[in-house]
Design a protein around this motif. Structure first.
Motif, PDB file in Angstrom:
ATOM      1  N   THR A   1       0.848  -1.190   0.000  1.00 51.39           N
ATOM      2  CA  THR A   1       0.000   0.000   0.000  1.00 51.39           C
ATOM      3  C   THR A   1       0.882   1.238   0.000  1.00 51.39           C
ATOM      4  N   GLN A   2       0.646   2.158  -0.931  1.00 56.76           N
ATOM      5  CA  GLN A   2       1.416   3.395  -0.976  1.00 56.76           C
ATOM      6  C   GLN A   2       0.989   4.289   0.188  1.00 56.76           C
ATOM      7  N   LEU A   3       1.923   4.555   1.076  1.00 60.24           N
ATOM      8  CA  LEU A   3       1.638   5.335   2.273  1.00 60.24           C
ATOM      9  C   LEU A   3       1.983   6.813   2.098  1.00 60.24           C
TER      10      LEU A   3
ATOM     11  N   CYS B   1       3.724  13.858   0.126  1.00 66.66           N
ATOM     12  CA  CYS B   1       2.395  13.493  -0.345  1.00 66.66           C
ATOM     13  C   CYS B   1       1.808  12.441   0.598  1.00 66.66           C
ATOM     14  N   TRP B   2       0.688  12.779   1.215  1.00 65.84           N
ATOM     15  CA  TRP B   2      -0.014  11.861   2.098  1.00 65.84           C
ATOM     16  C   TRP B   2      -0.916  10.997   1.221  1.00 65.84           C
ATOM     17  N   GLN B   3      -0.533   9.749   1.051  1.00 67.78           N
ATOM     18  CA  GLN B   3      -1.292   8.858   0.189  1.00 67.78           C
ATOM     19  C   GLN B   3      -2.299   8.051   1.021  1.00 67.78           C
ATOM     20  N   HIS B   4      -1.902   6.896   1.551  1.00 71.63           N
ATOM     21  CA  HIS B   4      -2.849   6.057   2.285  1.00 71.63           C
ATOM     22  C   HIS B   4      -2.399   5.763   3.714  1.00 71.63           C
ATOM     23  N   ALA B   5      -1.503   6.548   4.232  1.00 67.65           N
ATOM     24  CA  ALA B   5      -1.060   6.379   5.615  1.00 67.65           C
ATOM     25  C   ALA B   5      -2.160   6.857   6.555  1.00 67.65           C
ATOM     26  N   TYR B   6      -2.131   6.327   7.776  1.00 61.49           N
ATOM     27  CA  TYR B   6      -3.049   6.814   8.796  1.00 61.49           C
ATOM     28  C   TYR B   6      -2.323   6.801  10.131  1.00 61.49           C
ATOM     29  N   PRO B   7      -2.260   7.906  10.844  1.00 58.93           N
ATOM     30  CA  PRO B   7      -2.636   9.262  10.413  1.00 58.93           C
ATOM     31  C   PRO B   7      -1.638   9.774   9.369  1.00 58.93           C
ATOM     32  N   ALA B   8      -1.581  11.092   9.193  1.00 55.83           N
ATOM     33  CA  ALA B   8      -0.693  11.682   8.186  1.00 55.83           C
ATOM     34  C   ALA B   8       0.756  11.243   8.417  1.00 55.83           C
ATOM     35  N   PRO B   9       1.490  10.989   7.349  1.00 56.02           N
ATOM     36  CA  PRO B   9       2.904  10.620   7.484  1.00 56.02           C
ATOM     37  C   PRO B   9       3.738  11.827   7.915  1.00 56.02           C
TER      38      PRO B   9
ATOM     39  N   VAL C   1      11.239   8.858   6.446  1.00 60.67           N
ATOM     40  CA  VAL C   1       9.786   9.018   6.318  1.00 60.67           C
ATOM     41  C   VAL C   1       9.087   7.907   7.086  1.00 60.67           C
ATOM     42  N   THR C   2       8.061   8.277   7.872  1.00 64.09           N
ATOM     43  CA  THR C   2       7.302   7.310   8.666  1.00 64.09           C
ATOM     44  C   THR C   2       5.813   7.428   8.333  1.00 64.09           C
ATOM     45  N   GLY C   3       5.184   6.274   8.167  1.00 68.35           N
ATOM     46  CA  GLY C   3       3.743   6.230   7.926  1.00 68.35           C
ATOM     47  C   GLY C   3       3.150   4.985   8.563  1.00 68.35           C
ATOM     48  N   GLY C   4       1.864   5.049   8.873  1.00 63.56           N
ATOM     49  CA  GLY C   4       1.184   3.918   9.500  1.00 63.56           C
ATOM     50  C   GLY C   4      -0.022   3.491   8.689  1.00 63.56           C
ATOM     51  N   TRP C   5      -0.522   2.268   8.963  1.00 64.25           N
ATOM     52  CA  TRP C   5      -1.686   1.732   8.261  1.00 64.25           C
ATOM     53  C   TRP C   5      -2.260   0.572   9.053  1.00 64.25           C
ATOM     54  N   PHE C   6      -3.497   0.236   8.722  1.00 66.04           N
ATOM     55  CA  PHE C   6      -4.123  -0.941   9.301  1.00 66.04           C
ATOM     56  C   PHE C   6      -3.962  -2.084   8.300  1.00 66.04           C
ATOM     57  N   GLY C   7      -3.270  -3.125   8.717  1.00 69.70           N
ATOM     58  CA  GLY C   7      -3.021  -4.260   7.841  1.00 69.70           C
ATOM     59  C   GLY C   7      -4.271  -5.084   7.606  1.00 69.70           C
TER      60      GLY C   7
END
Length: 160
Positions: A53-55, A78-86, A134-140
């Motif tokens: 997933t592009q974060l 660019c904030w793509q699909h990370a949650y919250p904002a990268p 760069v750090t980003g999060g997501w729900f797997g």
């Protein structure tokens, strides 16, 4: 010649000599450092859970001054699909991290939001290299929240 005219000339000559000595003794203004060519920055952060997933996407430029103590950057996150904002940090010489200066936001295709960052940093000592983390999060897919940090390559200062 009158004493008054001779005295005026002598005073004028002394004043001019003092002014010339003062100008000669003034310290020279320090030369302004010149920046080298902009180096392109690019990093695509994707999830590492098999879904890719592009974060977030970080792109822009970084440049170093020929005095070896400053650098400047102009970047877009660019904030793509990370949650919250990268977010990202600037790492200098592999040991010193700092937050970048956000200068605005903009719309950009494929981004929920694009954050703009720019600044000139006087590090205070020799800048050998810079790296962006760069750090980003997501729900797997299992519903569990995960984060990932990825670093750009190291951008070397061409002046040292």
């Amino acid at each position: 010649m009158t004493a008054r005219t001779r005295g005026r000339r002598l005073t004028t000559s002394i004043a001019m000599a003092i002014a010339a000595m003062a100008v000669a003794l003034l310290p020279l203004s320090p030369a302004h450092a010149a920046y080298g060519a902009d180096q392109p920055v690019y990093l695509q952060l994707v999830s590492n859970d098999g879904n890719a997933t592009q974060l977030a996407l970080l792109d822009g430029t970084v440049a170093f001054d020929d005095g070896n103590t400053k650098y400047r950057y102009s970047l877009r996150l660019c904030w793509q699909h990370a949650y919250p904002a990268p977010y990202f940090l600037i790492n200098v010489n592999g040991t010193s991290s700092s937050w970048p200066t956000q200068t605005g936001t903009t719309s950009y295709a494929g981004c929920q939001q694009a954050f703009l960052y720019s600044g000139e940093v006087n590090f205070g000592s020799t800048v050998s290299n810079v790296r962006f983390d760069v750090t980003g999060g997501w729900f797997g897919s299992n519903g569990q929240y995960q984060t990932r940090t990825k670093s750009t390559g190291t951008y070397d200062n061409p002046y040292n």
